[in-house]
Structure formats: structure tokens, C-alpha cells
Design a protein around this motif. Structure first.
Motif, PDB file in Angstrom:
ATOM      1  N   ASP A  65      40.010  37.899  57.684  1.00 33.49           N
ATOM      2  CA  ASP A  65      39.125  37.206  57.098  1.00 33.49           C
ATOM      3  C   ASP A  65      38.365  38.223  56.114  1.00 33.49           C
ATOM      4  O   ASP A  65      38.035  37.769  54.898  1.00 33.49           O
ATOM      5  CB  ASP A  65      38.383  36.397  57.812  1.00 33.49           C
ATOM      6  CG  ASP A  65      37.378  35.483  57.281  1.00 33.49           C
ATOM      7  OD1 ASP A  65      37.738  34.611  56.512  1.00 33.49           O
ATOM      8  OD2 ASP A  65      36.079  35.551  57.499  1.00 33.49           O
ATOM      9  N   PHE A  66      38.175  39.284  56.478  1.00 33.27           N
ATOM     10  CA  PHE A  66      37.108  40.203  55.748  1.00 33.27           C
ATOM     11  C   PHE A  66      37.846  40.744  54.363  1.00 33.27           C
ATOM     12  O   PHE A  66      37.435  40.779  53.315  1.00 33.27           O
ATOM     13  CB  PHE A  66      36.842  41.387  56.642  1.00 33.27           C
ATOM     14  CG  PHE A  66      35.987  42.565  55.894  1.00 33.27           C
ATOM     15  CD1 PHE A  66      34.690  42.079  55.637  1.00 33.27           C
ATOM     16  CD2 PHE A  66      36.276  43.651  55.669  1.00 33.27           C
ATOM     17  CE1 PHE A  66      33.704  43.122  55.042  1.00 33.27           C
ATOM     18  CE2 PHE A  66      35.477  44.656  55.132  1.00 33.27           C
ATOM     19  CZ  PHE A  66      34.370  44.413  54.792  1.00 33.27           C
ATOM     20  N   PHE A  71      39.216  40.585  48.570  1.00 35.88           N
ATOM     21  CA  PHE A  71      40.204  40.279  47.523  1.00 35.88           C
ATOM     22  C   PHE A  71      39.558  39.288  46.598  1.00 35.88           C
ATOM     23  O   PHE A  71      39.567  39.427  45.478  1.00 35.88           O
ATOM     24  CB  PHE A  71      41.501  39.995  48.180  1.00 35.88           C
ATOM     25  CG  PHE A  71      42.550  39.529  47.296  1.00 35.88           C
ATOM     26  CD1 PHE A  71      43.201  40.301  46.438  1.00 35.88           C
ATOM     27  CD2 PHE A  71      42.745  38.250  46.978  1.00 35.88           C
ATOM     28  CE1 PHE A  71      44.243  40.093  45.794  1.00 35.88           C
ATOM     29  CE2 PHE A  71      43.618  37.622  46.039  1.00 35.88           C
ATOM     30  CZ  PHE A  71      44.278  38.618  45.208  1.00 35.88           C
ATOM     31  N   GLU A  72      38.828  38.328  47.307  1.00 38.82           N
ATOM     32  CA  GLU A  72      38.152  37.146  46.286  1.00 38.82           C
ATOM     33  C   GLU A  72      37.018  37.954  45.391  1.00 38.82           C
ATOM     34  O   GLU A  72      36.948  37.502  44.444  1.00 38.82           O
ATOM     35  CB  GLU A  72      37.493  36.150  46.958  1.00 38.82           C
ATOM     36  CG  GLU A  72      38.679  35.166  47.661  1.00 38.82           C
ATOM     37  CD  GLU A  72      39.536  34.507  46.844  1.00 38.82           C
ATOM     38  OE1 GLU A  72      39.136  34.072  45.705  1.00 38.82           O
ATOM     39  OE2 GLU A  72      40.914  34.417  47.035  1.00 38.82           O
ATOM     40  N   LEU A  73      36.449  38.853  46.057  1.00 39.82           N
ATOM     41  CA  LEU A  73      35.394  39.435  45.358  1.00 39.82           C
ATOM     42  C   LEU A  73      35.812  40.332  44.181  1.00 39.82           C
ATOM     43  O   LEU A  73      35.174  40.169  43.269  1.00 39.82           O
ATOM     44  CB  LEU A  73      34.303  40.201  46.416  1.00 39.82           C
ATOM     45  CG  LEU A  73      33.454  39.364  47.352  1.00 39.82           C
ATOM     46  CD1 LEU A  73      32.785  40.597  48.169  1.00 39.82           C
ATOM     47  CD2 LEU A  73      32.469  38.484  46.401  1.00 39.82           C
ATOM     48  N   GLU A  74      36.831  40.982  44.467  1.00 37.36           N
ATOM     49  CA  GLU A  74      37.783  41.803  43.462  1.00 37.36           C
ATOM     50  C   GLU A  74      38.019  41.284  42.535  1.00 37.36           C
ATOM     51  O   GLU A  74      38.113  41.287  41.256  1.00 37.36           O
ATOM     52  CB  GLU A  74      38.743  42.754  44.320  1.00 37.36           C
ATOM     53  CG  GLU A  74      38.266  43.949  45.034  1.00 37.36           C
ATOM     54  CD  GLU A  74      39.278  44.393  45.896  1.00 37.36           C
ATOM     55  OE1 GLU A  74      40.594  43.885  46.073  1.00 37.36           O
ATOM     56  OE2 GLU A  74      39.307  45.730  46.402  1.00 37.36           O
ATOM     57  N   ARG A  75      38.632  39.977  42.590  1.00 36.87           N
ATOM     58  CA  ARG A  75      39.131  38.967  41.638  1.00 36.87           C
ATOM     59  C   ARG A  75      37.884  38.400  40.888  1.00 36.87           C
ATOM     60  O   ARG A  75      38.105  38.574  39.642  1.00 36.87           O
ATOM     61  CB  ARG A  75      39.752  37.835  42.286  1.00 36.87           C
ATOM     62  CG  ARG A  75      40.788  37.243  41.421  1.00 36.87           C
ATOM     63  CD  ARG A  75      41.883  36.476  41.971  1.00 36.87           C
ATOM     64  NE  ARG A  75      41.415  35.626  43.172  1.00 36.87           N
ATOM     65  CZ  ARG A  75      41.927  34.440  43.365  1.00 36.87           C
ATOM     66  NH1 ARG A  75      42.849  33.965  42.789  1.00 36.87           N
ATOM     67  NH2 ARG A  75      41.314  33.806  44.631  1.00 36.87           N
ATOM     68  N   GLU A  78      36.999  41.345  38.748  1.00 36.70           N
ATOM     69  CA  GLU A  78      37.726  41.645  37.474  1.00 36.70           C
ATOM     70  C   GLU A  78      37.572  40.599  36.318  1.00 36.70           C
ATOM     71  O   GLU A  78      37.774  40.920  35.268  1.00 36.70           O
ATOM     72  CB  GLU A  78      39.087  41.631  38.102  1.00 36.70           C
ATOM     73  CG  GLU A  78      40.300  42.058  37.199  1.00 36.70           C
ATOM     74  CD  GLU A  78      41.864  41.884  37.783  1.00 36.70           C
ATOM     75  OE1 GLU A  78      42.740  41.781  37.072  1.00 36.70           O
ATOM     76  OE2 GLU A  78      41.701  42.273  39.003  1.00 36.70           O
ATOM     77  N   LYS A  79      37.477  39.183  36.940  1.00 39.97           N
ATOM     78  CA  LYS A  79      37.524  38.155  35.871  1.00 39.97           C
ATOM     79  C   LYS A  79      36.086  38.556  35.068  1.00 39.97           C
ATOM     80  O   LYS A  79      36.043  38.337  33.609  1.00 39.97           O
ATOM     81  CB  LYS A  79      37.231  36.753  36.548  1.00 39.97           C
ATOM     82  CG  LYS A  79      38.660  36.193  36.936  1.00 39.97           C
ATOM     83  CD  LYS A  79      38.275  34.955  37.352  1.00 39.97           C
ATOM     84  CE  LYS A  79      39.446  34.203  37.965  1.00 39.97           C
ATOM     85  NZ  LYS A  79      39.326  32.852  38.608  1.00 39.97           N
ATOM     86  N   LEU A  80      35.070  38.924  35.590  1.00 44.46           N
ATOM     87  CA  LEU A  80      33.575  39.171  34.999  1.00 44.46           C
ATOM     88  C   LEU A  80      33.821  40.349  34.055  1.00 44.46           C
ATOM     89  O   LEU A  80      33.340  40.352  32.881  1.00 44.46           O
ATOM     90  CB  LEU A  80      32.672  39.235  36.069  1.00 44.46           C
ATOM     91  CG  LEU A  80      32.103  38.185  36.871  1.00 44.46           C
ATOM     92  CD1 LEU A  80      31.119  38.524  37.853  1.00 44.46           C
ATOM     93  CD2 LEU A  80      31.326  37.212  35.856  1.00 44.46           C
ATOM     94  N   THR A  81      34.636  41.445  34.622  1.00 43.93           N
ATOM     95  CA  THR A  81      34.741  42.606  33.556  1.00 43.93           C
ATOM     96  C   THR A  81      35.702  42.305  32.519  1.00 43.93           C
ATOM     97  O   THR A  81      35.560  42.848  31.446  1.00 43.93           O
ATOM     98  CB  THR A  81      35.044  43.643  34.569  1.00 43.93           C
ATOM     99  OG1 THR A  81      36.366  43.292  35.113  1.00 43.93           O
ATOM    100  CG2 THR A  81      34.124  44.233  35.422  1.00 43.93           C
ATOM    101  N   ASN A  82      36.657  41.563  32.732  1.00 47.13           N
ATOM    102  CA  ASN A  82      37.561  41.193  31.524  1.00 47.13           C
ATOM    103  C   ASN A  82      37.042  40.001  30.596  1.00 47.13           C
ATOM    104  O   ASN A  82      37.434  40.121  29.337  1.00 47.13           O
ATOM    105  CB  ASN A  82      38.944  40.857  32.208  1.00 47.13           C
ATOM    106  CG  ASN A  82      39.574  41.813  32.917  1.00 47.13           C
ATOM    107  OD1 ASN A  82      39.295  42.926  32.648  1.00 47.13           O
ATOM    108  ND2 ASN A  82      40.638  41.310  33.836  1.00 47.13           N
ATOM    109  N   GLY A  83      36.125  39.283  31.113  1.00 48.31           N
ATOM    110  CA  GLY A  83      35.322  38.100  30.311  1.00 48.31           C
ATOM    111  C   GLY A  83      34.630  38.734  29.280  1.00 48.31           C
ATOM    112  O   GLY A  83      34.302  38.195  28.120  1.00 48.31           O
ATOM    113  N   GLN A  84      33.998  40.151  29.753  1.00 48.02           N
ATOM    114  CA  GLN A  84      32.867  40.529  28.610  1.00 48.02           C
ATOM    115  C   GLN A  84      33.682  40.942  27.496  1.00 48.02           C
ATOM    116  O   GLN A  84      33.800  41.227  26.762  1.00 48.02           O
ATOM    117  CB  GLN A  84      32.003  41.607  29.629  1.00 48.02           C
ATOM    118  CG  GLN A  84      31.258  40.977  30.308  1.00 48.02           C
ATOM    119  CD  GLN A  84      30.477  41.956  31.330  1.00 48.02           C
ATOM    120  OE1 GLN A  84      30.770  43.133  31.114  1.00 48.02           O
ATOM    121  NE2 GLN A  84      29.480  41.762  32.182  1.00 48.02           N
TER     122      GLN A  84
END
Length: 84
Positions: A65-66, A71-75, A78-84
Motif C-alpha cells: 500500500d505504501f 508510485f501515485e505521488l511520483e506520477r 511527474e505530471k506537474l513537472t512535465n506540465g510546466q
């Protein structure tokens, strides 16, 4: 004739047979006690194994679960860093 060794053999053998039966009875009782103790020990071991298995499964569940959360936080990161 009553004091001759031949006349004493049969009663002596009967006495010995009785003593042997008594000894076998005592051995049988002790063996039953040992078996009862072994049953208790095996039951305790089974309980400990079940507890360890449950603990291991719970640990794997929590770890899984951890890892899934990470994994979800990393994704998301990644979306936030790629979206900028």
C-alpha cells in the motif's frame, strides 16, 4: 517337596509376570503424558506459525500500500513537472 526349587518356579514366574505388567502399565501412562505434552507443543507451534503468517501478510499489505502511494505521488509529480 514344597521347598524344592521346582515347586517355586511357577509362583516366581507368576510374580514376575505381574511385575512386568505393572511396569508396562507405568510406561504406558508415561507415554500418554509425553504424547499430551507433544500435542500441546504442536498446538502452540501452530498458533505461533499462524500469527507469524498473519504478521507477514499484514506487513506485505502495508508495504504494498505504501509503495502504491509513492508510485501515485511520483506520477503526479511527474505530471506537474512535465506540465510546466
Amino acid at each position: 517337596m514344597a521347598n524344592e526349587p521346582e515347586s517355586m518356579i511357577i509362583p516366581l514366574l507368576h510374580e514376575m509376570r505381574g511385575e512386568i505388567r505393572e511396569q508396562f502399565g507405568q510406561v504406558h501412562e508415561r507415554l500418554e503424558n509425553v504424547e499430551k505434552h507433544l500435542d500441546k507443543l504442536e498446538s502452540g507451534q501452530k498458533t505461533i506459525r499462524q500469527a507469524l503468517t498473519a504478521d507477514t501478510m499484514m506487513s506485505k499489505f502495508v508495504t504494498g500500500d505504501f509503495e502504491e502511494r509513492i508510485f501515485e505521488l511520483e506520477r503526479k509529480v511527474e505530471k506537474l513537472t512535465n506540465g510546466q
